[in-house]
Design a protein around this motif. Structure first.
Motif, PDB file in Angstrom:
ATOM      1  N   SER A 170       0.836  -1.211   0.000  1.00 10.99           N
ATOM      2  CA  SER A 170       0.000   0.000   0.000  1.00 10.99           C
ATOM      3  C   SER A 170       0.867   1.255   0.000  1.00 10.99           C
ATOM      4  N   ASP A 171       2.149   1.100   0.307  1.00 10.95           N
ATOM      5  CA  ASP A 171       3.081   2.233   0.311  1.00 10.95           C
ATOM      6  C   ASP A 171       4.001   2.223  -0.907  1.00 10.95           C
ATOM      7  N   LEU A 172       3.529   1.651  -2.021  1.00  8.19           N
ATOM      8  CA  LEU A 172       4.327   1.696  -3.244  1.00  8.19           C
ATOM      9  C   LEU A 172       4.604   3.136  -3.673  1.00  8.19           C
ATOM     10  N   GLY A 173       3.615   4.007  -3.560  1.00  9.12           N
ATOM     11  CA  GLY A 173       3.804   5.410  -3.944  1.00  9.12           C
ATOM     12  C   GLY A 173       4.959   6.061  -3.205  1.00  9.12           C
ATOM     13  N   PRO A 174       4.972   6.013  -1.859  1.00  5.61           N
ATOM     14  CA  PRO A 174       6.125   6.557  -1.121  1.00  5.61           C
ATOM     15  C   PRO A 174       7.448   5.900  -1.509  1.00  5.61           C
ATOM     16  N   ALA A 175       7.425   4.583  -1.797  1.00  7.14           N
ATOM     17  CA  ALA A 175       8.662   3.910  -2.206  1.00  7.14           C
ATOM     18  C   ALA A 175       9.178   4.496  -3.516  1.00  7.14           C
ATOM     19  N   LEU A 176       8.263   4.713  -4.468  1.00  8.14           N
ATOM     20  CA  LEU A 176       8.665   5.271  -5.759  1.00  8.14           C
ATOM     21  C   LEU A 176       9.173   6.708  -5.625  1.00  8.14           C
ATOM     22  N   THR A 187      10.560   8.101  -2.814  1.00  6.77           N
ATOM     23  CA  THR A 187      11.726   8.259  -1.933  1.00  6.77           C
ATOM     24  C   THR A 187      12.868   7.301  -2.238  1.00  6.77           C
ATOM     25  N   GLY A 188      12.553   6.155  -2.898  1.00 10.55           N
ATOM     26  CA  GLY A 188      13.569   5.128  -3.106  1.00 10.55           C
ATOM     27  C   GLY A 188      13.918   4.385  -1.831  1.00 10.55           C
ATOM     28  N   GLU A 189      13.100   4.538  -0.803  1.00 11.96           N
ATOM     29  CA  GLU A 189      13.365   3.921   0.498  1.00 11.96           C
ATOM     30  C   GLU A 189      12.459   2.718   0.719  1.00 11.96           C
ATOM     31  N   PRO A 190      12.931   1.717   1.480  1.00 10.94           N
ATOM     32  CA  PRO A 190      12.092   0.552   1.771  1.00 10.94           C
ATOM     33  C   PRO A 190      10.871   0.933   2.592  1.00 10.94           C
ATOM     34  N   GLN A 191       9.807   0.150   2.450  1.00 11.42           N
ATOM     35  CA  GLN A 191       8.544   0.427   3.134  1.00 11.42           C
ATOM     36  C   GLN A 191       8.129  -0.720   4.050  1.00 11.42           C
ATOM     37  N   ASN A 192       9.073  -1.585   4.407  1.00 10.27           N
ATOM     38  CA  ASN A 192       8.746  -2.730   5.261  1.00 10.27           C
ATOM     39  C   ASN A 192       9.039  -2.405   6.726  1.00 10.27           C
ATOM     40  N   GLU A 193       9.393  -3.425   7.518  1.00 12.37           N
ATOM     41  CA  GLU A 193       9.643  -3.223   8.947  1.00 12.37           C
ATOM     42  C   GLU A 193      10.706  -2.164   9.224  1.00 12.37           C
ATOM     43  N   VAL A 194      11.684  -2.030   8.321  1.00 15.10           N
ATOM     44  CA  VAL A 194      12.787  -1.098   8.543  1.00 15.10           C
ATOM     45  C   VAL A 194      12.297   0.339   8.625  1.00 15.10           C
ATOM     46  N   ARG A 217      12.211  -5.637 -21.709  1.00 11.91           N
ATOM     47  CA  ARG A 217      11.416  -5.166 -20.560  1.00 11.91           C
ATOM     48  C   ARG A 217       9.951  -4.907 -20.948  1.00 11.91           C
ATOM     49  N   ARG A 218       9.349  -5.865 -21.681  1.00 12.20           N
ATOM     50  CA  ARG A 218       7.957  -5.739 -22.108  1.00 12.20           C
ATOM     51  C   ARG A 218       7.086  -6.927 -21.702  1.00 12.20           C
ATOM     52  N   LYS A 219       7.675  -8.096 -21.447  1.00 13.28           N
ATOM     53  CA  LYS A 219       6.894  -9.328 -21.346  1.00 13.28           C
ATOM     54  C   LYS A 219       6.805  -9.909 -19.938  1.00 13.28           C
ATOM     55  N   ASN A 220       7.906  -9.972 -19.219  1.00 14.78           N
ATOM     56  CA  ASN A 220       7.882 -10.648 -17.923  1.00 14.78           C
ATOM     57  C   ASN A 220       7.371  -9.691 -16.845  1.00 14.78           C
ATOM     58  N   ALA A 221       6.048  -9.548 -16.800  1.00 16.20           N
ATOM     59  CA  ALA A 221       5.439  -8.637 -15.822  1.00 16.20           C
ATOM     60  C   ALA A 221       5.782  -9.065 -14.398  1.00 16.20           C
ATOM     61  N   PHE A 222       5.818 -10.394 -14.146  1.00 15.50           N
ATOM     62  CA  PHE A 222       6.117 -10.860 -12.785  1.00 15.50           C
ATOM     63  C   PHE A 222       7.521 -10.428 -12.370  1.00 15.50           C
ATOM     64  N   GLY A 223       8.487 -10.524 -13.287  1.00 11.90           N
ATOM     65  CA  GLY A 223       9.847 -10.093 -12.975  1.00 11.90           C
ATOM     66  C   GLY A 223       9.908  -8.606 -12.652  1.00 11.90           C
ATOM     67  N   LEU A 224       9.159  -7.808 -13.384  1.00 12.22           N
ATOM     68  CA  LEU A 224       9.132  -6.362 -13.131  1.00 12.22           C
ATOM     69  C   LEU A 224       8.439  -6.052 -11.808  1.00 12.22           C
ATOM     70  N   LEU A 225       7.363  -6.773 -11.515  1.00 12.75           N
ATOM     71  CA  LEU A 225       6.681  -6.581 -10.232  1.00 12.75           C
ATOM     72  C   LEU A 225       7.559  -7.037  -9.072  1.00 12.75           C
ATOM     73  N   MET A 226       8.320  -8.111  -9.289  1.00 16.86           N
ATOM     74  CA  MET A 226       9.254  -8.564  -8.258  1.00 16.86           C
ATOM     75  C   MET A 226      10.305  -7.495  -7.983  1.00 16.86           C
ATOM     76  N   SER A 227      10.729  -6.802  -9.031  1.00 18.98           N
ATOM     77  CA  SER A 227      11.708  -5.738  -8.838  1.00 18.98           C
ATOM     78  C   SER A 227      11.115  -4.600  -8.007  1.00 18.98           C
ATOM     79  N   LEU A 228       9.843  -4.293  -8.229  1.00 18.34           N
ATOM     80  CA  LEU A 228       9.174  -3.301  -7.383  1.00 18.34           C
ATOM     81  C   LEU A 228       9.074  -3.809  -5.948  1.00 18.34           C
ATOM     82  N   ASN A 229       8.880  -5.119  -5.777  1.00 19.94           N
ATOM     83  CA  ASN A 229       8.855  -5.685  -4.432  1.00 19.94           C
ATOM     84  C   ASN A 229      10.202  -5.515  -3.742  1.00 19.94           C
ATOM     85  N   MET A 230      11.293  -5.638  -4.515  1.00 26.67           N
ATOM     86  CA  MET A 230      12.625  -5.423  -3.948  1.00 26.67           C
ATOM     87  C   MET A 230      12.813  -3.961  -3.526  1.00 26.67           C
ATOM     88  N   LEU A 231      12.210  -3.032  -4.264  1.00 26.85           N
ATOM     89  CA  LEU A 231      12.219  -1.626  -3.853  1.00 26.85           C
ATOM     90  C   LEU A 231      11.523  -1.469  -2.511  1.00 26.85           C
TER      91      LEU A 231
END
Length: 358
Positions: A131-137, A139-146, A302-316
């Protein structure tokens, strides 16, 4: 009413021009995608699929077994039917609910193919962090427990043995199919030894050892992981062919082996640390040795593997500066380290093995 007439006018105009009117279905499906996601995640949390196992139950009986209030029973279970996670024979109070072949195989926790652990972790942690993807994008900062504790995810994880075991169990379930495909598809004939870096429960080593009896394997991870790995390896009767070695891949040299694997490891780190691990692998390999990175490799365009791109956002969201990557990215880093040849081996679904040869 006016809105309905306007929509009909648009459709009529489009038809008269020989064109189909734009369809908003895809936009709405994705925009409301969290509804169906939460239904599935909650079903796993409530052990719907494990409770059903290989039997059929009425909605009332199943609802009572998992502690549901009568108001939500049929909406919830029939939503799972509509989403094709359950089958149903009959309707209403007499309807009988069953698992599908897929949910029996992958979401009944009594089955060896269970992958629900990663969904449990997604429900417990990732659902709210996303739900904090917007702030992550922004700030470039993690949005988890840290974000609240200032303690990194891995620090918190390795300090709590119960959470660590849950995490390793989740990774084991989601990785099994990809690791099994790698053990079957990669040509191990020229090699005798393998070191799996960040090996967790030792699953990759176990699958390779079973598929290729001449291979001797080593699973390498931090000290708190060793008891978990040893227990899993002993259970499979492979203690004589798989060695558990403890170490820190940022502080210690990697053990030498003909093949070095990193399953879902490189994407956890920033570019500097990715390059460090690749160089560590190069130094530990013999001539003609292979470094294998098993990842949800993003396609080069960078057009087809949507899961890989979403995983990269998860790493953000998880780490800030960590990211997933393309095969071309991996090869450019490997060339810097001195590797001479590269290929990609597709494994299963969005996952591939990026392989660099020394």
């Amino acid at each position: 009413m006016k809105t309905e007439e306007t929509m009909l006018d648009v459709a009529s105009s489009a038809d008269s021009l020989g064109k189909r009117a734009p369809d908003p279905s895809r936009i709405l499906d994705v925009g409301f995608g969290f509804w169906s996601s939460k239904v599935l995640l909650t079903a796993v949390e409530l052990k719907v699929f494990t409770t059903l196992s290989d039997r059929a139950m009425t909605g009332e009986a199943l609802g009572a077994a998992i502690g549901l209030h009568p108001r939500g029973i049929y909406d919830f279970l029939d939503a799972l039917v509509a989403l094709k996670f359950l089958d149903r024979e009959g309707t209403g109070a007499n309807g009988q609910y069953r698992n599908t072949i897929a949910t029996t195989t992958f979401l009944d926790e009594q089955q060896p193919g269970y992958i629900g652990g990663i969904l449990e972790m997604t429900n417990d942690r990732l659902f709210k962090f996303w739900s904090d993807l917007g702030p992550a994008l922004k700030t470039g900062e993690p949005q988890n427990e840290v974000k609240h504790s200032k303690t990194s995810m891995f620090e918190a994880l390795y300090a709590d043995s119960a959470r660590l075991e849950q995490f390793i169990g989740a990774m084991t379930g989601i990785s099994r199919g990809n690791f099994q495909a790698f053990a079957a598809k990669f040509d191990f004939a020229p090699y005798e030894t393998l070191c799996d870096v960040g090996g967790a429960s030792g699953l990759l080593s176990q699958l390779v050892a079973k598929q290729h009896p001449y291979m001797h394997c080593l699973t390498f991870d931090l000290p708190p992981v060793a008891p978990i790995a040893k227990k899993a390896i002993e259970k499979e009767g492979l203690s004589d062919r798989i060695q558990v070695v403890s170490g820190d891949f940022f502080a210690d040299s990697l053990p030498k082996a003909d093949v070095i694997t990193m399953g879902m490891i490189l994407h956890d780190w920033n570019l500097e640390k990715k390059k460090h691990l690749i160089l560590q692998a190069y130094e530990a390999l013999p001539e003609n040795g292979a470094l294998v990175a098993i990842e949800n490799l993003i396609d080069d365009d960078r057009r087809k593997n949507a899961f890989g791109l979403l995983m990269s956002l998860n790493m953000l969201i998880e780490f800030g500066d960590a990211f997933d990557f393309t095969g071309a990215d991996f090869w450019s880093w490997c060339q810097e380290a001195g590797f001479r040849r590269y290929e990609v081996l597709h494994l299963a679904g969005p996952c591939s093995a990026a392989i660099a040869y020394k």
